[in-house]
Enzyme design. Sequence first.
Site, PDB file in Angstrom:
ATOM      1  N   LEU A  47      43.763   6.517  37.937  1.00 33.29           N
ATOM      2  CA  LEU A  47      43.965   6.906  36.539  1.00 33.29           C
ATOM      3  C   LEU A  47      44.273   5.702  35.650  1.00 33.29           C
ATOM      4  O   LEU A  47      44.262   5.813  34.429  1.00 33.29           O
ATOM      5  CB  LEU A  47      45.149   7.891  36.435  1.00 33.29           C
ATOM      6  CG  LEU A  47      44.941   9.361  36.787  1.00 33.29           C
ATOM      7  CD1 LEU A  47      44.363   9.550  38.174  1.00 33.29           C
ATOM      8  CD2 LEU A  47      46.243  10.133  36.655  1.00 33.29           C
ATOM      9  N   LYS A  72      34.356   2.127  30.674  1.00 37.61           N
ATOM     10  CA  LYS A  72      34.400   3.381  31.450  1.00 37.61           C
ATOM     11  C   LYS A  72      33.028   3.707  32.030  1.00 37.61           C
ATOM     12  O   LYS A  72      32.919   4.256  33.132  1.00 37.61           O
ATOM     13  CB  LYS A  72      34.870   4.535  30.552  1.00 37.61           C
ATOM     14  CG  LYS A  72      36.380   4.664  30.491  1.00 37.61           C
ATOM     15  CD  LYS A  72      36.943   5.160  31.821  1.00 37.61           C
ATOM     16  CE  LYS A  72      38.427   5.345  31.787  1.00 37.61           C
ATOM     17  NZ  LYS A  72      39.018   5.513  33.130  1.00 37.61           N
ATOM     18  N   VAL A 124      46.116  10.410  18.189  1.00 38.77           N
ATOM     19  CA  VAL A 124      46.221  11.117  16.909  1.00 38.77           C
ATOM     20  C   VAL A 124      46.965  12.453  17.040  1.00 38.77           C
ATOM     21  O   VAL A 124      47.694  12.867  16.134  1.00 38.77           O
ATOM     22  CB  VAL A 124      44.820  11.303  16.274  1.00 38.77           C
ATOM     23  CG1 VAL A 124      44.011  12.388  16.969  1.00 38.77           C
ATOM     24  CG2 VAL A 124      44.931  11.561  14.789  1.00 38.77           C
ATOM     25  N   HIS A 135      42.271  15.258  26.244  1.00 35.97           N
ATOM     26  CA  HIS A 135      43.231  16.251  26.756  1.00 35.97           C
ATOM     27  C   HIS A 135      44.642  15.811  26.393  1.00 35.97           C
ATOM     28  O   HIS A 135      45.031  14.669  26.578  1.00 35.97           O
ATOM     29  CB  HIS A 135      43.057  16.467  28.256  1.00 35.97           C
ATOM     30  CG  HIS A 135      42.909  15.219  29.063  1.00 35.97           C
ATOM     31  ND1 HIS A 135      41.792  14.436  29.029  1.00 35.97           N
ATOM     32  CD2 HIS A 135      43.756  14.621  29.925  1.00 35.97           C
ATOM     33  CE1 HIS A 135      41.939  13.415  29.832  1.00 35.97           C
ATOM     34  NE2 HIS A 135      43.140  13.487  30.391  1.00 35.97           N
ATOM     35  N   ASP A 141      49.997  -5.052  39.517  1.00 36.30           N
ATOM     36  CA  ASP A 141      49.060  -4.945  38.403  1.00 36.30           C
ATOM     37  C   ASP A 141      47.657  -4.711  38.967  1.00 36.30           C
ATOM     38  O   ASP A 141      47.377  -5.057  40.112  1.00 36.30           O
ATOM     39  CB  ASP A 141      49.090  -6.219  37.556  1.00 36.30           C
ATOM     40  CG  ASP A 141      50.389  -6.292  36.753  1.00 36.30           C
ATOM     41  OD1 ASP A 141      50.966  -5.232  36.456  1.00 36.30           O
ATOM     42  OD2 ASP A 141      50.824  -7.413  36.438  1.00 36.30           O
ATOM     43  N   TYR A 201      35.839   0.300  25.062  1.00 32.30           N
ATOM     44  CA  TYR A 201      36.426   1.198  26.066  1.00 32.30           C
ATOM     45  C   TYR A 201      35.334   2.040  26.736  1.00 32.30           C
ATOM     46  O   TYR A 201      35.301   2.190  27.960  1.00 32.30           O
ATOM     47  CB  TYR A 201      37.459   2.109  25.390  1.00 32.30           C
ATOM     48  CG  TYR A 201      38.013   3.183  26.288  1.00 32.30           C
ATOM     49  CD1 TYR A 201      39.080   2.927  27.139  1.00 32.30           C
ATOM     50  CD2 TYR A 201      37.465   4.469  26.291  1.00 32.30           C
ATOM     51  CE1 TYR A 201      39.579   3.922  27.979  1.00 32.30           C
ATOM     52  CE2 TYR A 201      37.963   5.462  27.111  1.00 32.30           C
ATOM     53  CZ  TYR A 201      39.017   5.187  27.950  1.00 32.30           C
ATOM     54  OH  TYR A 201      39.504   6.170  28.781  1.00 32.30           O
ATOM     55  N   GLU A 205      34.002   9.182  26.402  1.00 27.77           N
ATOM     56  CA  GLU A 205      33.593   8.006  25.631  1.00 27.77           C
ATOM     57  C   GLU A 205      32.347   7.341  26.216  1.00 27.77           C
ATOM     58  O   GLU A 205      31.693   6.559  25.541  1.00 27.77           O
ATOM     59  CB  GLU A 205      34.737   6.991  25.560  1.00 27.77           C
ATOM     60  CG  GLU A 205      35.811   7.341  24.550  1.00 27.77           C
ATOM     61  CD  GLU A 205      35.400   7.068  23.102  1.00 27.77           C
ATOM     62  OE1 GLU A 205      34.823   6.008  22.834  1.00 27.77           O
ATOM     63  OE2 GLU A 205      35.662   7.923  22.239  1.00 27.77           O
ATOM     64  N   SER A 259      35.662   9.285  31.278  1.00 30.03           N
ATOM     65  CA  SER A 259      35.925   9.711  29.889  1.00 30.03           C
ATOM     66  C   SER A 259      34.646  10.105  29.169  1.00 30.03           C
ATOM     67  O   SER A 259      33.573   9.515  29.388  1.00 30.03           O
ATOM     68  CB  SER A 259      36.574   8.538  29.153  1.00 30.03           C
ATOM     69  OG  SER A 259      36.496   8.738  27.767  1.00 30.03           O
TER      70      SER A 259
HETATM   71  O1  G4F Z   1      43.637  10.410  19.758  1.00 29.91           O
HETATM   72  P1  G4F Z   1      42.588   9.361  19.765  1.00 29.91           P
HETATM   73  O2  G4F Z   1      43.049   7.960  19.662  1.00 29.91           O
HETATM   74  O3  G4F Z   1      41.732   9.613  21.086  1.00 29.91           O
HETATM   75  P2  G4F Z   1      40.285   9.071  21.524  1.00 29.91           P
HETATM   76  O4  G4F Z   1      39.916   7.810  20.844  1.00 29.91           O
HETATM   77  O5  G4F Z   1      39.292  10.181  21.375  1.00 29.91           O
HETATM   78  O6  G4F Z   1      40.498   8.728  23.062  1.00 29.91           O
HETATM   79  C1  G4F Z   1      41.205   9.556  23.954  1.00 29.91           C
HETATM   80  O7  G4F Z   1      40.327  10.500  24.551  1.00 29.91           O
HETATM   81  C2  G4F Z   1      39.259   9.902  25.324  1.00 29.91           C
HETATM   82  C3  G4F Z   1      38.395  11.016  25.889  1.00 29.91           C
HETATM   83  O8  G4F Z   1      39.079  11.746  26.827  1.00 29.91           O
HETATM   84  C4  G4F Z   1      39.868   9.043  26.438  1.00 29.91           C
HETATM   85  F1  G4F Z   1      38.900   8.476  27.168  1.00 29.91           F
HETATM   86  C5  G4F Z   1      40.754   7.983  25.844  1.00 29.91           C
HETATM   87  O9  G4F Z   1      41.383   7.236  26.889  1.00 29.91           O
HETATM   88  C6  G4F Z   1      41.829   8.661  25.015  1.00 29.91           C
HETATM   89  O10 G4F Z   1      42.655   9.431  25.868  1.00 29.91           O
HETATM   90  O11 G4F Z   1      41.544   9.615  18.582  1.00 29.91           O
HETATM   91  C7  G4F Z   1      40.895  10.852  18.414  1.00 29.91           C
HETATM   92  C8  G4F Z   1      40.130  10.854  17.097  1.00 29.91           C
HETATM   93  C9  G4F Z   1      39.243   9.620  16.911  1.00 29.91           C
HETATM   94  O12 G4F Z   1      38.025  10.020  16.315  1.00 29.91           O
HETATM   95  C10 G4F Z   1      40.014   8.763  15.923  1.00 29.91           C
HETATM   96  O13 G4F Z   1      39.199   7.912  15.140  1.00 29.91           O
HETATM   97  O14 G4F Z   1      41.068  10.814  16.014  1.00 29.91           O
HETATM   98  C11 G4F Z   1      40.662   9.832  15.071  1.00 29.91           C
HETATM   99  N1  G4F Z   1      41.838   9.397  14.309  1.00 29.91           N
HETATM  100  C12 G4F Z   1      42.008   9.609  12.985  1.00 29.91           C
HETATM  101  N2  G4F Z   1      43.161   9.056  12.569  1.00 29.91           N
HETATM  102  C13 G4F Z   1      42.867   8.690  14.775  1.00 29.91           C
HETATM  103  C14 G4F Z   1      43.721   8.475  13.686  1.00 29.91           C
HETATM  104  N3  G4F Z   1      43.181   8.259  16.028  1.00 29.91           N
HETATM  105  C15 G4F Z   1      44.368   7.582  16.188  1.00 29.91           C
HETATM  106  N4  G4F Z   1      44.701   7.168  17.436  1.00 29.91           N
HETATM  107  N5  G4F Z   1      45.205   7.336  15.131  1.00 29.91           N
HETATM  108  C16 G4F Z   1      44.925   7.764  13.858  1.00 29.91           C
HETATM  109  O15 G4F Z   1      45.694   7.528  12.935  1.00 29.91           O
END
Ligand code: G4F
Length: 334
Positions: free
Chosen positions: A86, A159, A195, A185, A64, A155, A133, A131
């Site tokens: 990563l 980061k 999402v 990505h 871990d 997060y 973020e 990220s």
């Molecule tokens: O797919 P997400 O959860 O990705 P998020 O939060 O952008 O983070 C990913 O990308 C970052 C940048 O590379 C990384 F650092 C991180 O580790 C991860 O890989 O959400 C994307 C967007 C957000 O705005 C979220 O609020 O989609 C919106 N969203 C809308 N409905 C949702 C949903 N996200 C999720 N997970 N689930 C939903 O139902």
Amino acid sequence: MMNTALITGITGQDGSYLVEDLLERGYVVHGIVRTPSLQRWQRLDHLLADPEVHDKRLFLHGADLDDVTTIRRIIAGVQPGEVYHLAGQSHVGASFEIPESTCEFTAMGTLRILEILRDCRPVPKFLHVSSSEIFGSPDQVPQDESTPHRPITPYGVAKSFATDMVRVYRESFGFFACNAICFNHESPRRGESFVTRKITRSAAKIKLGLQTQLTLGNLDACRDWGYAPDFVSAFQCMLQQDEPQDLVLATGIPHTVKDWLEIAFGYLDLDWRDWVTTDQRFVRKADPRELLGDARRARRAIEWKPSRTFEEMVIEMVEHEMRVLNPDSSQPVQ
Ligand code: G4F
């Protein structure tokens, strides 16, 4: 002599593409995995089943990220020339529920590895997957390597700490250490709670009659979404530069969650409005609104550029779901 690399987070989306990339380049690869006896590492199945690869050129070690002694022992035994970091808690939404463990693994986990490497002779080259973020609520759009960090999620804060520590170890201790500042990505190997995969998988399930509804959060959420294998292919190149530097990896093109719905459902001849609902449960307490990357430095330094359009990536992910869920069909249902 063969290059030896160590990857933390080898079982994730990026880790699985990175191990393929490094093996193809002739590396011997060691990966750190959690609780080896309990987990399945689906994304590595094809490599672990290959007798020419598993335990010949790819080795897994259990530890871990808070287990400093074991990680130190692994690194001392492997003596990697390059370390790709990563691992960490990568779900932004979840970081509001579990901020302490997010900081423990994502922030402190990175510092612990840097500290272990400080005692190595020679110090391995180090790549940290950072990220977008970290930019949170940025005062400039698009963001590049010089944009100040203004994280707005636990997060993002974790980061940001890790990213700055990598810079400090580079500047103060002379490490060859780089941050790959990655915007979103995606790929068919994306975790199902993100999402993009949630949408592509649900669209396929709805088409096949296996699901009747998809519930999401903010449909107007906007991100700079690229193709994961493109991003991962930059990591090794970053460690071959003459001088270590951070690079933003991004497409520079904004899209919304609705764009994903339009393309994914549209490809399957469905109207997403008939199937998608929203729920506050999936709306975050804070969510960056203007994340858009400027990857011009990466283009100059390592000739990096995306290989897929947004639409091609969404369709590839939908086709993948259709193949997995409907294996008898060689063609996607139109
Ligand atoms: O797919 P997400 O959860 O990705 P998020 O939060 O952008 O983070 C990913 O990308 C970052 C940048 O590379 C990384 F650092 C991180 O580790 C991860 O890989 O959400 C994307 C967007 C957000 O705005 C979220 O609020 O989609 C919106 N969203 C809308 N409905 C949702 C949903 N996200 C999720 N997970 N689930 C939903 O139902």
